[in-house]
Enzyme design. Structure first.
Site, PDB file in Angstrom:
ATOM      1  N   ASP A 160       0.854  -1.187   0.000  1.00 30.99           N
ATOM      2  CA  ASP A 160       0.000   0.000   0.000  1.00 30.99           C
ATOM      3  C   ASP A 160       0.892   1.240   0.000  1.00 30.99           C
ATOM      4  OD1 ASP A 160      -3.195   0.618   0.996  1.00 30.99           O
ATOM      5  OD2 ASP A 160      -1.741   2.255   1.104  1.00 30.99           O
ATOM      6  N   ILE A 161       0.502   2.232  -0.789  1.00 26.94           N
ATOM      7  CA  ILE A 161       1.328   3.426  -0.955  1.00 26.94           C
ATOM      8  C   ILE A 161       1.305   4.315   0.296  1.00 26.94           C
ATOM      9  CG2 ILE A 161      -0.387   5.006  -1.956  1.00 26.94           C
ATOM     10  CD1 ILE A 161       1.669   5.591  -4.168  1.00 26.94           C
ATOM     11  N   GLY A 196     -16.545   2.758   2.932  1.00 23.68           N
ATOM     12  CA  GLY A 196     -15.312   3.543   2.898  1.00 23.68           C
ATOM     13  C   GLY A 196     -14.361   3.166   1.788  1.00 23.68           C
ATOM     14  N   GLN A 197     -14.875   2.523   0.740  1.00 25.93           N
ATOM     15  CA  GLN A 197     -14.001   2.117  -0.368  1.00 25.93           C
ATOM     16  C   GLN A 197     -13.636   3.332  -1.214  1.00 25.93           C
ATOM     17  OE1 GLN A 197     -15.718  -0.830  -2.981  1.00 25.93           O
ATOM     18  NE2 GLN A 197     -13.808  -1.119  -4.115  1.00 25.93           N
ATOM     19  N   HIS A 212     -10.050  -5.099  -3.285  1.00 28.43           N
ATOM     20  CA  HIS A 212      -8.742  -5.341  -2.672  1.00 28.43           C
ATOM     21  C   HIS A 212      -8.910  -5.740  -1.222  1.00 28.43           C
ATOM     22  CE1 HIS A 212      -9.766  -1.050  -2.431  1.00 28.43           C
ATOM     23  NE2 HIS A 212      -9.134  -1.017  -1.276  1.00 28.43           N
ATOM     24  N   LEU A 213      -8.062  -6.657  -0.790  1.00 28.50           N
ATOM     25  CA  LEU A 213      -7.964  -7.013   0.624  1.00 28.50           C
ATOM     26  C   LEU A 213      -6.754  -6.286   1.192  1.00 28.50           C
ATOM     27  CD1 LEU A 213      -8.431 -10.905   0.520  1.00 28.50           C
ATOM     28  CD2 LEU A 213     -10.192  -9.136   0.575  1.00 28.50           C
ATOM     29  N   HIS A 214      -6.947  -5.597   2.318  1.00 29.75           N
ATOM     30  CA  HIS A 214      -5.816  -5.019   3.047  1.00 29.75           C
ATOM     31  C   HIS A 214      -5.284  -6.094   3.998  1.00 29.75           C
ATOM     32  CE1 HIS A 214      -6.874  -0.641   2.301  1.00 29.75           C
ATOM     33  NE2 HIS A 214      -8.055  -1.197   2.074  1.00 29.75           N
ATOM     34  N   ASN A 235     -12.890  -2.954   2.326  1.00 32.75           N
ATOM     35  CA  ASN A 235     -13.899  -1.909   2.371  1.00 32.75           C
ATOM     36  C   ASN A 235     -14.710  -2.030   1.080  1.00 32.75           C
ATOM     37  OD1 ASN A 235     -12.779  -0.814   4.774  1.00 32.75           O
ATOM     38  ND2 ASN A 235     -11.233   0.246   3.555  1.00 32.75           N
TER      39      ASN A 235
END
Ligand code: AMP
Ligand code: ZN
Length: 111
Positions: free
Chosen positions: A29-30, A89-90, A96-98, A83
């Protein structure tokens, strides 16, 4: 192609790749929220978990999240979050899975 995660999958946008399998890619993640913060995405565009209609792909995504946890030595614990859609909150509309870990995570079910 305007979807940023599709561009990363295609190699048209930069990312620090962590893991790849046939239908799934994982990259850093950036804006990491924890010492480990990796995103796991399907290589084909799916808007969110709400649109996911492929059980095999669902399994591959979850397995990749586990593989990321092992690769990043998260034996002490970690969290997998997705999300979905506006109220979830997407912000990036590519499923994507965090995978987050590397520190003690607080209780969270955001308001
Ligand atoms: P979400 O709010 O669940 O849609 O999360 C989107 C995540 O994507 C955020 O944690 C962002 O930091 C991350 N993100 C956005 N653009 C990029 C990018 N180009 N490379 C890596 N991560 C990104
Ligand atoms: Zn996409």
């Amino acid at each position: 192609m305007e979807c940023i995660f599709c561009r990363i999958v295609a190699g048209e946008a930069p990312a620090r790749r962590v893991f790849e399998s046939e239908h799934v890619l994982a990259f850093e993640d950036i804006h990491p929220q924890a010492p480990v913060h990796v995103l796991v995405v399907p290589k084909r565009h799916v808007d969110s978990l709400f649109e996911l209609d492929d059980k095999t792909l669902a399994g591959e995504l979850l397995f990749a999240a586990a593989e990321v946890a092992r690769l990043r030595s998260l034996a002490r614990g970690f969290r997998v979050i997705t999300n979905a859609r506006r109220d979830g909150g997407q912000e990036v509309e590519h499923l994507h899975l965090h995978v987050v870990g590397g520190r003690r995570l607080g209780r969270m079910l955001g308001s």
